[in-house]
Design a protein around this motif. Sequence first.
Motif, PDB file in Angstrom:
ATOM      1  N   GLU A  13      -3.064  26.188   3.775  1.00 56.13           N
ATOM      2  CA  GLU A  13      -1.661  25.879   3.461  1.00 56.13           C
ATOM      3  C   GLU A  13      -1.541  24.550   2.723  1.00 56.13           C
ATOM      4  OE1 GLU A  13       1.870  26.166   6.338  1.00 56.13           O
ATOM      5  OE2 GLU A  13       0.042  26.067   7.557  1.00 56.13           O
ATOM      6  N   ALA A  14      -0.545  24.460   1.877  1.00 56.30           N
ATOM      7  CA  ALA A  14      -0.247  23.170   1.253  1.00 56.30           C
ATOM      8  C   ALA A  14       0.394  22.270   2.308  1.00 56.30           C
ATOM      9  CB  ALA A  14       0.694  23.358   0.080  1.00 56.30           C
ATOM     10  N   PRO A  15       0.108  20.965   2.259  1.00 59.52           N
ATOM     11  CA  PRO A  15       0.669  20.069   3.273  1.00 59.52           C
ATOM     12  C   PRO A  15       2.133  19.722   2.983  1.00 59.52           C
ATOM     13  CG  PRO A  15      -0.592  18.804   1.713  1.00 59.52           C
ATOM     14  CD  PRO A  15      -0.709  20.232   1.274  1.00 59.52           C
ATOM     15  N   GLU A  16       2.768  19.176   4.013  1.00 59.77           N
ATOM     16  CA  GLU A  16       4.111  18.602   3.857  1.00 59.77           C
ATOM     17  C   GLU A  16       3.983  17.386   2.945  1.00 59.77           C
ATOM     18  OE1 GLU A  16       7.970  19.206   5.063  1.00 59.77           O
ATOM     19  OE2 GLU A  16       6.258  20.257   5.918  1.00 59.77           O
ATOM     20  N   ARG A  17       4.943  17.221   2.057  1.00 62.25           N
ATOM     21  CA  ARG A  17       4.874  16.045   1.175  1.00 62.25           C
ATOM     22  C   ARG A  17       6.173  15.261   1.215  1.00 62.25           C
ATOM     23  NH1 ARG A  17       0.677  15.574  -2.202  1.00 62.25           N
ATOM     24  NH2 ARG A  17      -0.643  17.405  -2.537  1.00 62.25           N
ATOM     25  N   ARG A  18       6.025  13.956   1.052  1.00 59.12           N
ATOM     26  CA  ARG A  18       7.228  13.129   0.932  1.00 59.12           C
ATOM     27  C   ARG A  18       7.685  13.118  -0.511  1.00 59.12           C
ATOM     28  NH1 ARG A  18       4.608   7.628   2.953  1.00 59.12           N
ATOM     29  NH2 ARG A  18       2.887   8.646   1.898  1.00 59.12           N
ATOM     30  N   ALA A  19       9.003  13.003  -0.689  1.00 60.09           N
ATOM     31  CA  ALA A  19       9.480  12.706  -2.040  1.00 60.09           C
ATOM     32  C   ALA A  19       9.144  11.243  -2.304  1.00 60.09           C
ATOM     33  CB  ALA A  19      10.975  12.944  -2.133  1.00 60.09           C
ATOM     34  N   LEU A  20       8.637  10.975  -3.481  1.00 62.62           N
ATOM     35  CA  LEU A  20       8.182   9.621  -3.785  1.00 62.62           C
ATOM     36  C   LEU A  20       9.299   8.598  -3.549  1.00 62.62           C
ATOM     37  CD1 LEU A  20       5.483   8.480  -4.659  1.00 62.62           C
ATOM     38  CD2 LEU A  20       6.323   8.443  -7.009  1.00 62.62           C
ATOM     39  N   ALA A  21      10.557   9.029  -3.857  1.00 58.91           N
ATOM     40  CA  ALA A  21      11.695   8.116  -3.719  1.00 58.91           C
ATOM     41  C   ALA A  21      11.930   7.752  -2.256  1.00 58.91           C
ATOM     42  CB  ALA A  21      12.947   8.758  -4.308  1.00 58.91           C
ATOM     43  N   ALA A  22      11.508   8.647  -1.343  1.00 61.52           N
ATOM     44  CA  ALA A  22      11.783   8.421   0.074  1.00 61.52           C
ATOM     45  C   ALA A  22      10.785   7.460   0.718  1.00 61.52           C
ATOM     46  CB  ALA A  22      11.759   9.752   0.817  1.00 61.52           C
ATOM     47  N   GLY A  79      -0.652  11.009   9.340  1.00 58.98           N
ATOM     48  CA  GLY A  79      -1.548  11.223   8.206  1.00 58.98           C
ATOM     49  C   GLY A  79      -2.702  12.154   8.540  1.00 58.98           C
ATOM     50  N   PRO A  80      -3.705  12.216   7.664  1.00 54.93           N
ATOM     51  CA  PRO A  80      -4.810  13.175   7.843  1.00 54.93           C
ATOM     52  C   PRO A  80      -5.809  12.682   8.888  1.00 54.93           C
ATOM     53  CG  PRO A  80      -5.153  11.898   5.854  1.00 54.93           C
ATOM     54  CD  PRO A  80      -3.873  11.390   6.452  1.00 54.93           C
ATOM     55  N   THR A  81      -5.480  12.853  10.166  1.00 54.33           N
ATOM     56  CA  THR A  81      -6.335  12.293  11.216  1.00 54.33           C
ATOM     57  C   THR A  81      -6.948  13.396  12.074  1.00 54.33           C
ATOM     58  OG1 THR A  81      -6.385  10.851  13.146  1.00 54.33           O
ATOM     59  CG2 THR A  81      -4.337  12.040  12.762  1.00 54.33           C
ATOM     60  N   PHE A  82      -8.136  13.123  12.609  1.00 59.28           N
ATOM     61  CA  PHE A  82      -8.761  14.028  13.575  1.00 59.28           C
ATOM     62  C   PHE A  82      -8.185  13.798  14.978  1.00 59.28           C
ATOM     63  CE2 PHE A  82     -12.474  13.482  10.581  1.00 59.28           C
ATOM     64  CZ  PHE A  82     -12.581  14.798  10.191  1.00 59.28           C
ATOM     65  N   ASP A  83      -7.392  12.723  15.138  1.00 58.74           N
ATOM     66  CA  ASP A  83      -7.083  12.209  16.476  1.00 58.74           C
ATOM     67  C   ASP A  83      -6.614  13.257  17.476  1.00 58.74           C
ATOM     68  OD1 ASP A  83      -7.880   9.745  15.798  1.00 58.74           O
ATOM     69  OD2 ASP A  83      -5.896   8.807  15.773  1.00 58.74           O
ATOM     70  N   TYR A  84      -5.700  14.137  17.087  1.00 60.09           N
ATOM     71  CA  TYR A  84      -5.150  15.070  18.073  1.00 60.09           C
ATOM     72  C   TYR A  84      -5.635  16.496  17.839  1.00 60.09           C
ATOM     73  CZ  TYR A  84      -2.762  10.794  18.792  1.00 60.09           C
ATOM     74  OH  TYR A  84      -2.544   9.473  19.017  1.00 60.09           O
ATOM     75  N   THR A  85      -6.718  16.626  17.098  1.00 58.51           N
ATOM     76  CA  THR A  85      -7.345  17.945  16.999  1.00 58.51           C
ATOM     77  C   THR A  85      -8.142  18.148  18.274  1.00 58.51           C
ATOM     78  OG1 THR A  85      -9.377  17.052  16.042  1.00 58.51           O
ATOM     79  CG2 THR A  85      -7.668  17.727  14.497  1.00 58.51           C
ATOM     80  N   HIS A  86      -8.225  19.379  18.745  1.00 57.48           N
ATOM     81  CA  HIS A  86      -9.165  19.660  19.823  1.00 57.48           C
ATOM     82  C   HIS A  86     -10.487  19.976  19.168  1.00 57.48           C
ATOM     83  CE1 HIS A  86      -5.419  20.699  22.275  1.00 57.48           C
ATOM     84  NE2 HIS A  86      -5.781  19.455  22.490  1.00 57.48           N
ATOM     85  N   ARG A  87     -11.534  19.358  19.671  1.00 59.06           N
ATOM     86  CA  ARG A  87     -12.820  19.533  18.986  1.00 59.06           C
ATOM     87  C   ARG A  87     -13.433  20.869  19.375  1.00 59.06           C
ATOM     88  NH1 ARG A  87     -10.385  14.513  18.447  1.00 59.06           N
ATOM     89  NH2 ARG A  87     -11.547  13.213  17.003  1.00 59.06           N
ATOM     90  N   LEU A  88     -12.809  21.921  18.883  1.00 63.72           N
ATOM     91  CA  LEU A  88     -13.322  23.273  19.080  1.00 63.72           C
ATOM     92  C   LEU A  88     -13.822  23.748  17.730  1.00 63.72           C
ATOM     93  CD1 LEU A  88     -10.250  24.628  21.071  1.00 63.72           C
ATOM     94  CD2 LEU A  88     -12.405  23.795  22.017  1.00 63.72           C
ATOM     95  N   LEU A  89     -15.059  24.189  17.677  1.00 69.54           N
ATOM     96  CA  LEU A  89     -15.579  24.677  16.400  1.00 69.54           C
ATOM     97  C   LEU A  89     -14.695  25.811  15.913  1.00 69.54           C
ATOM     98  CD1 LEU A  89     -19.431  24.656  16.933  1.00 69.54           C
ATOM     99  CD2 LEU A  89     -18.121  23.281  15.299  1.00 69.54           C
ATOM    100  N   MET A 117       0.832  -1.209   0.000  1.00 71.26           N
ATOM    101  CA  MET A 117       0.000   0.000   0.000  1.00 71.26           C
ATOM    102  C   MET A 117       0.865   1.258   0.000  1.00 71.26           C
ATOM    103  SD  MET A 117      -2.676   1.111   3.017  1.00 71.26           S
ATOM    104  CE  MET A 117      -4.043   0.022   2.635  1.00 71.26           C
ATOM    105  N   ARG A 118       0.434   2.285  -0.748  1.00 72.47           N
ATOM    106  CA  ARG A 118       1.097   3.588  -0.660  1.00 72.47           C
ATOM    107  C   ARG A 118       0.482   4.312   0.542  1.00 72.47           C
ATOM    108  NH1 ARG A 118       0.370   2.467  -5.864  1.00 72.47           N
ATOM    109  NH2 ARG A 118      -1.270   3.946  -6.386  1.00 72.47           N
ATOM    110  N   ILE A 119       1.228   4.236   1.640  1.00 70.38           N
ATOM    111  CA  ILE A 119       0.697   4.591   2.956  1.00 70.38           C
ATOM    112  C   ILE A 119       0.470   6.100   3.092  1.00 70.38           C
ATOM    113  CG2 ILE A 119       1.235   4.573   5.417  1.00 70.38           C
ATOM    114  CD1 ILE A 119       0.929   1.792   4.563  1.00 70.38           C
ATOM    115  N   GLU A 120      -0.734   6.473   3.566  1.00 66.57           N
ATOM    116  CA  GLU A 120      -0.995   7.868   3.945  1.00 66.57           C
ATOM    117  C   GLU A 120      -1.017   8.001   5.458  1.00 66.57           C
ATOM    118  OE1 GLU A 120      -4.777   8.638   2.192  1.00 66.57           O
ATOM    119  OE2 GLU A 120      -3.988   8.422   0.168  1.00 66.57           O
ATOM    120  N   ARG A 121      -1.362   6.910   6.093  1.00 61.31           N
ATOM    121  CA  ARG A 121      -1.438   6.887   7.556  1.00 61.31           C
ATOM    122  C   ARG A 121      -1.158   5.467   7.979  1.00 61.31           C
ATOM    123  NH1 ARG A 121      -3.343   8.571  12.420  1.00 61.31           N
ATOM    124  NH2 ARG A 121      -4.896   7.321  13.519  1.00 61.31           N
ATOM    125  N   ARG A 122      -0.431   5.357   9.083  1.00 61.29           N
ATOM    126  CA  ARG A 122      -0.148   4.021   9.586  1.00 61.29           C
ATOM    127  C   ARG A 122       0.248   4.151  11.052  1.00 61.29           C
ATOM    128  NH1 ARG A 122       5.217   1.063   9.682  1.00 61.29           N
ATOM    129  NH2 ARG A 122       4.630  -1.116   9.574  1.00 61.29           N
TER     130      ARG A 122
END
Lengths: 290, 364
Positions: free
Chosen positions: B140-149, B119-129, B99-104
């Motif tokens: 903002e654009a997200p951090e990205r991995r180089a495919l080779a990495a 990855g793109p998780t709600f886990d450590y967001t504070h649930r504040l509206l 799998m091309r992992i986005e979250r693990r």
Amino acid sequence: MRTTAMTAAATPGPAYNFAYLDEGTKRMIRRAILKGIAVPGYQVPFASREMPMPYGWGTGGVQVTAAILGPADVLKVIDQGADDTTNAVSIRAFFRKTAGIATTTRTVEATIVQTRHRIPETPLAAGQIIVYQVPIPEPLRFLEPRETETRTMHALEEYGLMHVKLYEDIARHGHIATTYAYPVKVEGRYVMDPSPLPKFDNPKMHRSPALQLFGAGREKRIYALPPYTDVRSLDFEDHPFTVQSFTEPCAVCGARNVYLDEVVTDDRGGRMFVCSDTDHCGTRRAEATP
Amino acid sequence: MYVAVKGGEAAIANAHRLLADRRRGDRDVPALTLEQIAGQLSLAVDRVMAEGSLYDPDLAALAVRQARGDLIEAIFLLRAYRTTLPRFGYAAPVDTGRMRIERRVSATYKDLPGGQLLGPTFDYTHRLLDPALAGDAPVEAPERRALAAVEDCPRVIDILDREGLIEGDGDPAGEPGDLTRDPVSYPVGRDLRLQALARADEGFTLALGYSTQRGYGRVHPFVGEVRIGLVDVEVEIPDLGFTVRIGAVRLTECQMVAQFKGSAEEPARFTRGYGLVFGQSERKAMAMSLVDRALRADEFGEERRAPAQDEEFVLEHGDNVQATGFVEHLKLPHYVDFQAELDLVRRLRAEAGQRRAERGEETR
């Protein structure tokens, strides 16, 4: 895939096969129907498909009808005995649209009658087919919820539990307290659920010259009664099976010995009784006024 | 004067017109596009694809829009379409190890080959509206991995497997069943149970999984691993004799490491619960893995007492299209049956009244 004639689509978009289902599915359903006819009253498992109407709206009946429908058929659909109830209207429109067949509200003109909860008052004739929409095909389900158990009970013809239930009704109420979906025994072998017909209609199944097919979509079962099959409502010698009787006739057409709907006419307890079978009522009225 | 209720056809047509109007809402507000739904309500689209058993984000987005955001209705729309599709062939089993992992994430090891990836998780967001989200502030654009990495990311379960600490992955031989094509006959194999669970209602599966944690069929679980990402789908073309990649699907996989078993003859080892769903849905995949493990009670000689361990109960009630249909069909007319009951209740009451009257006379 087998290619078949597609119904002409007025607008571009997905084209559906005649009567919606693909021919492979129809063949699978016909096999289940044939098996059901060969073993009257036995519930044949079939690979029920997801239909474009919700489970509980008659998906089993619709699949059976779709599988047996031919271009020359004339279809009647009733719900609660009436042709004009919204679900009957909707199913009739579905087959008009997907199969382009003729529909009718006249019982005598129909080659196939699909029904929910009633058998028409006009006796069915040889050559006609009645398709019942069935919610819970297993007559033993409310006594034993497990399918693995109930299948074994049918295999062993172990129906003691059902008789005990009916006996307990008599002990408690003085009557068998089942008024609809009243269980029947088919050819002295299988106990069968006649779909939730009022028990008034049970005798109409007995040795009917019409072919009777039962489809339960969500529960994935088909069963059948070939023409002239013995269908006996369960009872006891000292408590024989009886049907409902109404003290007054239909307020509109005056019919007696038919099943009536109670219509509440005001909020002061006013009510009237009218035929549940709209075709029967309409025909009688037409005959009365020359 | 009694007038028979006619006009079902006109009533239906008018109801549909009103539905279309309500669906569109205020005409001064621009209509939602399918791109917006697929792109910005993607977890709703994922759920519809998972429980609709059809991987097609565009159609799922259309279904969500057509259903006015009622996801069970959208799932139903997708299922009803799916059933009409011809089967051209069957994919080779997907390899989630590639799998091309986005979250693990793994709860059993602090660090491991391939690393932990939030990855793109709600886990450590504070649930504040977030009032900022009411507008359209730039993102903002997200951090990205180089495919080779991108490292190879072996499955945690395989690490345990190498030491023989966990049971094997089952026997891959034999064609898996398909409950959408064949009627189910109980008892069923794990293949059909997993298929049913993958399609099952998220809420139902969640509640059952939760119940195993509260003592209704305990499975003593640890999350060996949850991974989300894209997996290639390959199809074997008979004439070519090799597989061809036809696309990729996003999957969420959960490997639950459950209580160990052992005996005098067999050394102790952990057992597995498995969850796999279309799209990104950890809640569903994790709950599924708990229920899968609970349903394997017979295999491990565990007593079956809880609903989550009862195969007929779980499989017969987990499908929300079936459940919603049958529950909601109660609003269809039932007057002929009700009439029959009414008649009986009146008769029973009359008879009871008569008996009371007779008794009253006797005591007088």
